[in-house]
Design a protein around this motif. Structure first.
Motif, PDB file in Angstrom:
ATOM      1  N   GLU A  17       0.834  -1.198   0.000  1.00 24.58           N
ATOM      2  CA  GLU A  17       0.000   0.000   0.000  1.00 24.58           C
ATOM      3  C   GLU A  17       0.871   1.251   0.000  1.00 24.58           C
ATOM      4  N   CYS A  18       0.668   2.088  -1.004  1.00 27.61           N
ATOM      5  CA  CYS A  18       1.440   3.327  -1.115  1.00 27.61           C
ATOM      6  C   CYS A  18       0.953   4.364  -0.101  1.00 27.61           C
ATOM      7  N   ASP A  19       1.706   5.431   0.037  1.00 27.51           N
ATOM      8  CA  ASP A  19       1.344   6.491   0.975  1.00 27.51           C
ATOM      9  C   ASP A  19      -0.010   7.112   0.660  1.00 27.51           C
ATOM     10  N   HIS A  20      -0.391   7.113  -0.612  1.00 27.06           N
ATOM     11  CA  HIS A  20      -1.682   7.709  -0.990  1.00 27.06           C
ATOM     12  C   HIS A  20      -2.840   6.721  -0.879  1.00 27.06           C
ATOM     13  N   GLY A  21      -2.564   5.499  -0.372  1.00 26.76           N
ATOM     14  CA  GLY A  21      -3.643   4.558  -0.093  1.00 26.76           C
ATOM     15  C   GLY A  21      -3.927   3.544  -1.172  1.00 26.76           C
ATOM     16  N   GLN A  22      -3.254   3.623  -2.305  1.00 25.37           N
ATOM     17  CA  GLN A  22      -3.473   2.663  -3.383  1.00 25.37           C
ATOM     18  C   GLN A  22      -2.786   1.327  -3.074  1.00 25.37           C
ATOM     19  N   ARG A  23      -3.510   0.237  -3.202  1.00 25.58           N
ATOM     20  CA  ARG A  23      -2.935  -1.081  -2.985  1.00 25.58           C
ATOM     21  C   ARG A  23      -2.466  -1.705  -4.289  1.00 25.58           C
ATOM     22  N   TYR A  24      -1.296  -2.314  -4.264  1.00 25.20           N
ATOM     23  CA  TYR A  24      -0.749  -3.016  -5.418  1.00 25.20           C
ATOM     24  C   TYR A  24      -0.522  -4.478  -5.024  1.00 25.20           C
ATOM     25  N   TYR A  25      -1.126  -5.377  -5.771  1.00 19.36           N
ATOM     26  CA  TYR A  25      -1.043  -6.805  -5.473  1.00 19.36           C
ATOM     27  C   TYR A  25       0.119  -7.402  -6.267  1.00 19.36           C
ATOM     28  N   LEU A  26       1.318  -7.268  -5.702  1.00 26.07           N
ATOM     29  CA  LEU A  26       2.544  -7.616  -6.422  1.00 26.07           C
ATOM     30  C   LEU A  26       2.648  -9.115  -6.707  1.00 26.07           C
ATOM     31  N   PHE A  27       2.075  -9.944  -5.857  1.00 27.67           N
ATOM     32  CA  PHE A  27       2.157 -11.398  -6.027  1.00 27.67           C
ATOM     33  C   PHE A  27       0.799 -12.013  -6.381  1.00 27.67           C
ATOM     34  N   GLY A  28      -0.103 -11.201  -6.879  1.00 32.18           N
ATOM     35  CA  GLY A  28      -1.437 -11.693  -7.192  1.00 32.18           C
ATOM     36  C   GLY A  28      -2.397 -11.361  -6.069  1.00 32.18           C
ATOM     37  N   GLU A  29      -3.675 -11.398  -6.387  1.00 33.97           N
ATOM     38  CA  GLU A  29      -4.684 -10.974  -5.415  1.00 33.97           C
ATOM     39  C   GLU A  29      -5.525 -12.150  -4.932  1.00 33.97           C
ATOM     40  N   GLY A  30      -5.595 -12.302  -3.622  1.00 32.42           N
ATOM     41  CA  GLY A  30      -6.539 -13.234  -3.010  1.00 32.42           C
ATOM     42  C   GLY A  30      -6.221 -14.704  -3.126  1.00 32.42           C
ATOM     43  N   GLY A  31      -4.979 -15.061  -3.483  1.00 28.34           N
ATOM     44  CA  GLY A  31      -4.655 -16.481  -3.614  1.00 28.34           C
ATOM     45  C   GLY A  31      -4.810 -17.243  -2.316  1.00 28.34           C
ATOM     46  N   GLY A  32      -4.372 -16.634  -1.214  1.00 33.29           N
ATOM     47  CA  GLY A  32      -4.502 -17.294   0.076  1.00 33.29           C
ATOM     48  C   GLY A  32      -5.945 -17.443   0.516  1.00 33.29           C
ATOM     49  N   VAL A  33      -6.771 -16.451   0.178  1.00 29.38           N
ATOM     50  CA  VAL A  33      -8.200 -16.501   0.527  1.00 29.38           C
ATOM     51  C   VAL A  33      -8.861 -17.683  -0.165  1.00 29.38           C
ATOM     52  N   ARG A  34      -8.620 -17.797  -1.465  1.00 28.33           N
ATOM     53  CA  ARG A  34      -9.227 -18.894  -2.227  1.00 28.33           C
ATOM     54  C   ARG A  34      -8.706 -20.253  -1.755  1.00 28.33           C
ATOM     55  N   GLU A  35      -7.400 -20.317  -1.448  1.00 25.74           N
ATOM     56  CA  GLU A  35      -6.812 -21.584  -1.027  1.00 25.74           C
ATOM     57  C   GLU A  35      -7.386 -22.038   0.312  1.00 25.74           C
ATOM     58  N   ALA A  36      -7.574 -21.108   1.234  1.00 23.84           N
ATOM     59  CA  ALA A  36      -8.152 -21.453   2.531  1.00 23.84           C
ATOM     60  C   ALA A  36      -9.563 -22.000   2.355  1.00 23.84           C
ATOM     61  N   GLN A  37     -10.322 -21.400   1.447  1.00 25.68           N
ATOM     62  CA  GLN A  37     -11.679 -21.876   1.187  1.00 25.68           C
ATOM     63  C   GLN A  37     -11.654 -23.284   0.589  1.00 25.68           C
TER      64      GLN A  37
END
Length: 373
Positions: free
Chosen positions: A299-319
């Motif tokens: 997350e940059c200082d201005h609040g923008q999030r960058y998903y450098l390694f992909g988004e939500g992989g751990g969430v899906r895997e846990a499910q």
């Protein structure tokens, strides 16, 4: 007798007894069986002590093996692999592989109660392993900060760094003391930030590598677990090395582990190895307490999030695995800086730092799931 049920699994098949030879020694057979790996691990059944007896009389070779597991696939695979090796040997005669399947220590009841009262470490009430299938995902950072967060709840906590080849606990907790021994010839753990610590990093110089093979690594691991004067602890956190090798299996055969926390990053390459870690613990009847997705975003200082390694992989895997998602930890400069400085970020009050808050939430979750007895 059905595989997976305590008892003897016997199936006979082999060569003509007429060609059997009394020259086939137990040592020769055991050496051949070193080619049979314990399913899911790199180590063989002989070095793990599963081969309890070998006899060769009147043209009949008998091999007696004991396996403690609730997974019927484990003895089945060992049985098949043993016959694949032994049936191909000359002059062995009829091959009889007998596998005795036993209940794992404390397996009755399942879940976190499966190991109640079974810890082989005097004074230690709960043992939690922090593991990953892949290196570089921040497993030691999670283990160290989880330990700090648990201690901040009032629990007595220790950390055993089981990663002999890449120890990091000494650096993470800012201590380079050398451990001493007590009158019982036990290692006295190092204390820092209110925790008791043991790591190969305390025994070596900064640039000294650990060059040991499997059996010696097993011996060091057992010493760290059973020959350290841990005293009374509510929780002992085990920082495991990456992968699913000798050290992991040594640990689960040495002590009764109450549960495992799996650390991964969001990308598929890390998730593939995380699944292997989950499968490994399933084979040895250690419950998965949850999954931590580390480096989830930047997350940059201005609040923008960058998903450098992909988004939500751990969430899906846990499910998909059916286990709790304990937290998503972002990439954070202060977390890295404090880890390098020996002052883990979880030392910051939860209200003052989001990453610290995440670790304290994990600790609260685990204290509820695995309460100190």
């Amino acid at each position: 007798m059905l595989p997976g049920v305590p008892g003897i699994l016997r199936v006979d098949r082999g060569l003509d007894p007429a060609i059997a030879s009394a020259a086939v020694s137990p040592e020769f057979i055991k050496e051949a069986l070193r080619n049979v790996r314990y399913p899911g691990f790199s180590r063989d059944i002989v070095s793990f002590g599963l081969v309890k007896g070998v006899t060769h009389e009147n043209g009949v070779l008998r091999v007696h093996i004991e396996v403690a597991t609730k997974d019927p696939k484990v003895p089945e695979q060992i049985f098949k692999d043993c016959h694949a090796i032994l049936d191909a040997l000359p002059d062995v005669g009829t091959v009889k592989v007998e596998i005795e399947v036993k209940e794992p220590q404390g397996a009755q009841g399942g879940g976190s109660e499966a190991v109640q009262g079974k810890s082989s470490i005097p004074g230690v009430k709960r043992i939690i392993a922090v593991a990953s299938g892949k290196g570089g995902v921040g497993k030691s950072t999670v283990a160290g900060n989880l330990a700090v967060a648990l201690a901040r709840t009032g629990a007595k906590v220790g950390v055993c760094d089981c990663d002999l080849y890449g120890p990091s606990v000494a650096q993470m907790f800012g201590s380079h003391e050398k451990p001493m021994a007590n009158e019982k010839d036990e290692i006295i753990p190092i204390e820092a930030h209110g925790l008791k610590l043991m790591s190969m990093g305390f025994l070596l110089e900064d640039r000294s590598p650990v060059i040991v093979r499997g059996p010696m690594a097993t011996r060091y691991t057992q010493q760290f677990l059973r020959q350290v004067a841990w005293g009374d602890l509510d929780y002992l956190i085990l920082d495991l090395p990456p992968g699913t090798g000798d050290i992991q299996l040594t640990i689960v055969q040495t002590v009764a582990v109450d549960g495992a926390v799996i650390v991964t990053t969001p990308q598929e390459m890390a998730l593939i190895d995380a699944r292997k870690a989950v499968s490994m613990f399933a084979k040895v009847n250690v419950p998965i307490l949850g999954l931590v997705e580390n480096m989830a975003w930047f997350e940059c200082d201005h609040g923008q999030r960058y998903y450098l390694f992909g988004e939500g992989g751990g969430v899906r895997e846990a499910q998909e695995l059916g286990v709790p998602l304990l937290a998503q930890i972002p990439i954070d400069a202060q977390t890295r800086e404090r880890g390098d400085a020996g002052t883990p970020v979880a030392l910051i009050p939860a209200a003052e730092h989001p990453v610290s808050a995440a670790f304290h939430q994990i600790a609260a979750n685990l204290r509820e799931r695995v309460p100190a007895r």
